[in-house]
Design an enzyme around this catalytic site. Structure first.
Site, PDB file in Angstrom:
ATOM      1  CG  HIS A 189      10.579  13.673  42.147  1.00 21.60           C
ATOM      2  ND1 HIS A 189      10.187  14.157  43.373  1.00 21.60           N
ATOM      3  CD2 HIS A 189      10.082  12.416  42.065  1.00 21.60           C
ATOM      4  CE1 HIS A 189       9.487  13.234  43.996  1.00 21.60           C
ATOM      5  NE2 HIS A 189       9.405  12.170  43.234  1.00 21.60           N
ATOM      6  NE  ARG A 296       6.863  22.336  53.208  1.00 21.00           N
ATOM      7  CZ  ARG A 296       7.971  23.030  52.971  1.00 21.00           C
ATOM      8  NH1 ARG A 296       9.162  22.446  53.114  1.00 21.00           N
ATOM      9  NH2 ARG A 296       7.910  24.277  52.594  1.00 21.00           N
ATOM     10  NE  ARG A 332       2.033  20.707  56.856  1.00 25.88           N
ATOM     11  CZ  ARG A 332       2.307  21.303  55.686  1.00 25.88           C
ATOM     12  NH1 ARG A 332       1.892  22.531  55.463  1.00 25.88           N
ATOM     13  NH2 ARG A 332       2.995  20.671  54.753  1.00 25.88           N
ATOM     14  CD  GLU A 431      -3.372  25.045  55.536  1.00 22.30           C
ATOM     15  OE1 GLU A 431      -2.557  25.074  54.598  1.00 22.30           O
ATOM     16  OE2 GLU A 431      -3.343  24.173  56.416  1.00 22.30           O
ATOM     17  CG  ASN A 454       2.525  28.727  49.564  1.00 19.68           C
ATOM     18  OD1 ASN A 454       2.899  29.884  49.597  1.00 19.68           O
ATOM     19  ND2 ASN A 454       3.367  27.714  49.630  1.00 19.68           N
ATOM     20  CG  ASP A 455      -3.183  25.408  50.526  1.00 19.33           C
ATOM     21  OD1 ASP A 455      -3.336  25.347  49.293  1.00 19.33           O
ATOM     22  OD2 ASP A 455      -2.804  24.433  51.196  1.00 19.33           O
ATOM     23  NE  ARG A 465      -1.028  25.902  47.254  1.00 15.51           N
ATOM     24  CZ  ARG A 465      -0.051  25.025  47.482  1.00 15.51           C
ATOM     25  NH1 ARG A 465       1.093  25.147  46.841  1.00 15.51           N
ATOM     26  NH2 ARG A 465      -0.214  24.047  48.340  1.00 15.51           N
ATOM     27  CB  CYS A 502       5.075  28.229  57.708  1.00 10.28           C
ATOM     28  SG  CYS A 502       3.412  27.535  57.583  1.00 10.28           S
TER      29      CYS A 502
END
Length: 575
Positions: A189, A296, A332, A431, A454-455, A465, A502
């Site tokens: 966070h 998201r 998504r 992904e 990323n994935d 990652r 994205c």
């Protein structure tokens, strides 16, 4: 010059004095109280005081950084009022027995140990939140009022073993040039708050940084993940010039942020924002977002202590669509699993959650959860420019199954007399390498693709990652990943389908010429990266980028790719 290496988690460069953040140690004695009832009352009163303080922090955060990020402190309030935590403290006070301080410490650390035992970055990060909340109560019990930054009198780079979200938000932000912590990670966070505040940050350097003297001049490079000390005049001037140059470029880019992203030879692409909800709209629009390439929705779930119902989701989605005022929004569907878990779903423990029940797999196995979201989506999309995409798709049968559930929800809502979105475009995230390799087949089932780099990088290269020790290997510039991206774009275009990215690669300056040259239609990124990305695109010739894209596909390493693009466009190193 001495360099400490960590992981850059918030981009930017800061130069300034060290401030070692050290809070007063929470030292207490453990003993058996004569009157447990008095100890339980002390604990309850301290919780009430801590609740007021955390709520004040929440109000402050909401006004400074927005509702989505401030929801961190709503989660803290939920932890504070967790009946399981209260029951554990009460049991230790009455049955062991222990004084309130010792009982709180034992109970909260037991909770943290359970979270840290789970091989999941998200849960490990949440243990820090539990400790933050427990610390707030403990400070009240002990009568400690010192914050740890009373001596912060000049803008500084804050260094600490860990800086909790409460510490981060209650600091005077005009006095913070950057953050460097030993603990934490990309999903913590505090990292999220640092990004929201636009403050450079890195995590994970050696503990030697805790010995740097207060006031010593250092440079923090959030791009490379480096903390630099003992600079001579030439080295200091170089970092100062680099910092100022980046500020100048950003200022120029912001001035032109609302111009379209059109190359010198007339090719236009869409530059969109990745968002978590309505509070992200002002920044995204200010930075020139032409659309939302990734909404998201899981953040609405992660910030709740129970499953949000259809009406709650509908209002959240509708508010976000209204805020973007007719611009296309790609929503998504719930992407839970892997590094994002929902405690109230009571999902079974998985040895490797990144390869487990996540994304579309989870939704298809939990139809009530999936249908509740899809009903809210269909209602929110009425008379709005809403697109829906499904994450973690690997094969055609998953797309067909998801579309069947969507149509079932549509017919239910029509039968109930509720208006629904008509002709809503449906796409998928690419992904998983299997989806990339089968993109020519999957294109028959969808209206668009959005590549999650990323994935895709993680699964293609077999690299976690979220592991800072492998951050150099989880690299989307790897030619293997770039070849998959190229094949997806080609497959999509052959079937007349729009293809976007994205993942973080879309906002990387050195990646933009490559993606342009490969024919990408939409670049979606975090809002602060949009102005620079649009400026870069306006400096390009599409014909030149096509040559660059073909060249890098034949290279061996990510460093070869980056060096080649940097040599072709030296100005990208200044961004």
């Amino acid at each position: 010059m001495r360099v400490f290496t960590g992981v850059g988690v918030s981009r930017g460069i800061a130069i300034g004095p060290v401030f070692q953040f050290k809070k007063a140690r929470l030292e207490f004695k453990s003993y058996a109280p004569e009157n447990p009832a008095e100890e339980w009352e002390r604990f309850q009163k301290s919780v009430a005081v801590a609740r007021e303080k955390i709520h004040a922090v929440y109000v402050n955060a909401r006004s400074e950084i927005g509702a989505d990020e401030a929801a961190i402190f709503e989660a803290h309030l939920s932890i504070l009022d967790d009946p399981e935590l209260h029951d554990a403290v009460k049991e230790k006070i009455y049955r062991v027995p222990l004084n309130a301080e010792a009982a709180l410490f034992a109970a909260s650390e037991a909770f943290c140990a359970e979270l840290e035992a789970i091989e999941d970055e998200y849960f490990r990060a949440r243990a820090l939140d539990v400790r933050d909340v427990a610390s707030s109560v403990m400070r009240v019990l002990l009568g400690i009022t010192e914050s740890g930054y009373e001596n912060l009198t000049a803008p500084s780079i804050i260094i600490g073993r860990d800086i909790t979200p409460s510490d981060c938000i209650t600091l005077d932000h005009h006095m913070v040039l950057g953050f460097c912590t030993l603990e934490g990670g990309p999903t913590s966070h505090t990292t999220i708050l640092a990004r929201s505040l636009g403050v450079p940050a890195l995590v994970g350097p050696s503990d030697e940084v805790l010995s740097l003297p207060d006031g010593a001049t250092i440079a923090l490079d959030g791009y490379k993940g480096e903390l630099v000390t003992e600079m001579n005049a030439v080295e200091y001037a170089r970092y100062e010039s680099l910092r100022d140059l980046k500020k100048q470029h950003l200022g120029k880019a912001l001035d032109q942020a609302h111009l379209p992203a059109v190359t010198k030879d007339g090719h236009q692409v869409i530059v969109a924002a990745n968002v978590e909800g309505v509070s992200a709209a002002p920044e995204a629009l200010k930075n020139g977002a032409e659309a939302v390439g990734l909404f998201r929705t899981e953040f609405n779930f992660l910030q709740q202590t129970k499953m949000p119902d259809e009406e709650t989701q509908y209002k959240s989605y509708r508010d976000t669509l209204d805020a973007f005022d007719g611009r296309p929004v790609i929503l998504r569907s719930l992407d839970i699993g892997g590094d994002k878990q929902l405690p109230y779903l009571d999902l079974p423990y998985e040895l490797n959650p990144f390869l487990g029940v996540r994304g579309i797999r989870l939704c298809l196995k939990n139809r009530p959860l999936f249908k509740t979201q899809l009903r809210a989506v269909l209602r929110a999309g009425y008379q709005h420019n809403l697109h829906l995409m499904f994450p973690m798709v690997a094969k055609k049968s998953e797309i067909r199954a998801a579309k069947e559930v969507l149509e079932e929800c549509r017919q239910e809502l029509i039968a109930e007399g509720k208006p629904v979105a008509e002709n809503m475009p449906v796409g998928i995230m690419i992904e998983i390498p299997a989806a990339a390799l089968l993109a020519d087949q999957l294109a028959d089932e969808v209206d668009f693709f959005s590549i999650g780099t990323n994935d895709l990088s993680q699964y293609t290269l077999a690299v976690d990652r979220t592991n800072p020790n492998l951050s150099d290997l989880a690299n989307a510039f790897d030619p293997a990943v770039l070849r998959l991206i190229a094949s997806v774009i080609n497959a999509g275009h052959k079937k007349g389908k729009m293809v976007g990215v994205c993942g973080e690669l879309a906002g990387e300056p050195l990646a933009i010429p490559i993606l342009l040259g490969l024919g990408l239609d939409e670049f979606s990124m975090n809002a602060p990266a949009i102005p620079i990305a649009k400026q870069i695109i306006r400096e390009m010739n599409l014909a030149d980028t096509k040559e660059i894209a073909q060249a890098v596909l034949e290279m061996e390493t990510p460093s070869d790719v980056r060096a080649y693009v940097a040599q072709k466009y030296p100005f990208l190193n200044e961004l």
